[in-house]
Design a protein around this motif. Sequence first.
Motif, short mmCIF file in Angstrom:
data_model
loop_
_atom_site.label_atom_id
_atom_site.label_comp_id
_atom_site.label_asym_id
_atom_site.label_seq_id
_atom_site.Cartn_x
_atom_site.Cartn_y
_atom_site.Cartn_z
N UNK A 324 38.84 43.34 36.69
CA UNK A 324 38.68 42.53 37.89
C UNK A 324 37.81 41.32 37.63
N UNK A 325 38.17 40.19 38.26
CA UNK A 325 37.38 38.97 38.12
C UNK A 325 35.95 39.21 38.59
N UNK A 326 34.96 38.63 37.91
CA UNK A 326 33.55 38.90 38.22
C UNK A 326 33.19 38.69 39.68
N UNK A 327 33.75 37.64 40.34
CA UNK A 327 33.32 37.38 41.70
C UNK A 327 33.89 38.37 42.70
N UNK A 328 34.81 39.27 42.26
CA UNK A 328 35.41 40.24 43.16
C UNK A 328 34.77 41.61 42.99
N UNK A 329 33.69 41.68 42.20
CA UNK A 329 33.02 42.95 41.97
C UNK A 329 31.75 43.00 42.80
N UNK A 386 44.62 33.11 38.21
CA UNK A 386 44.99 34.36 38.88
C UNK A 386 45.98 35.15 38.04
N UNK A 387 46.91 34.45 37.43
CA UNK A 387 47.95 35.12 36.61
C UNK A 387 47.34 35.88 35.44
N UNK A 392 38.55 30.55 38.05
CA UNK A 392 38.81 29.15 37.70
C UNK A 392 37.74 28.65 36.74
N UNK A 393 36.48 29.00 37.02
CA UNK A 393 35.39 28.55 36.15
C UNK A 393 35.52 29.10 34.74
#
Length: 415
Positions: A324-329, A386-387, A392-393
């Motif tokens: 999972x992307x870091x900002x969604x944890x 996302x893919x 983005x960063x």
Amino acid sequence: MMKKVMILLMYTNAMHASTAENGRMMSYIETYKYLAIQEMSRTQIPASIKLAQAILESQAGTSLLAIKAKNHFGIKCGDKWGGSTYYLKDDDYDRQGNHIQSCFRAYNDVAESFKAHSNFISGEGKMSNRYASLFTLSRDDYKGWAEGLQKAGYATHPLYARRLISLIEDYKLFLYDSKVEIPVPSTPPGFFMEKEKSPFNKVNGLKSIYISQMASPAEIAMDLNMPVELVMRYNEILSDENAAITTPMNIFLQKKKRKYSEPQDFHILKQGETIEMISQQYGIQSKYLYRRNRINPGSQPVVGSKIFLSRKSKFAPNLIQLETAPEMINQGMPASPDPIEPLESNDNPTKTLQSVRTPLEQTMTSLNEQEYYTVKEKDTLYGIAKRFNLTINALKELNQLNLDEIKIGQQLKVR
């Protein structure tokens, strides 16, 4: 010029905009196209450029400046303005660095605003004019005009020219550049503004505003005259106050609720949706959606899952087993410790989650094995990130990108 956040607008394809938003845009164009053509006949500024600028600067006629002052181009007072004024915080600071209100021109009607914009671009009688080179271009060269306006410093946003061109092409505004007659308006000036009194809406009883343009939380906060910290706190999907929002969504101006207050009981997850997106759609804090649906924060359910909005689910949905992307944890409270069970609709309840791989998981696994990706037409940084399950960063850091611009054929490192 006023660096307004471009909200309630469309950046890529009109097909992605909601029906209501598309209708709003078309209403604005139909109402004010005659003014743009009239000014083109008078000053040679392309009607397509004038309409696109008006849409961006006035948020299709819904900005406070457009509603209160009938100023559709964000023109400030300047030293010689002796007319009515309207004050609004924009991009001005005092000598101590305090954010102060800016003085904007207030007009009697929208037609006066369109005429003033033409005079501003043409120099208002000045001997020298930084936009003078634009008038050597053909009036059907809307790309040259858009790029020339940005180069001359009309707006500081690096995507300003691209936004103008996208609007012109999405709504075929270039067709008005060939008009030689001045059309009779189907509605009087100002009619649209009276209908569209507020850019805000209510979702789950909360004040919100719909964003479908590449605006950052910092820009939104400036435009709405509120602290960016509150914008970030009320919308936990946002992780960087300076990163552009590239997915259309509601931005809440109040703290979201624990559950949905409307009769709808659940949401069926569609392709590309996440718990955070559902949170923004229904005005529910994401931590309570995770908890209510027995999902660990950061995990995401598979397409077709029922996501309960107001009551606790009996079973946890099947999950996509991806990093999972870091900002969604760690967004909010941990989910219930109850064991994950298959959905009731599972045809074979003896299968475990580990033994089942959905087509989406298989596709994502294949994508994750790639090290480089070649940019295709209509690709965006957000879509590519996302893919490949990146932020983005992170994608920009991997490729040492300073801006959000990418080109067709460009190879991006994704691992």
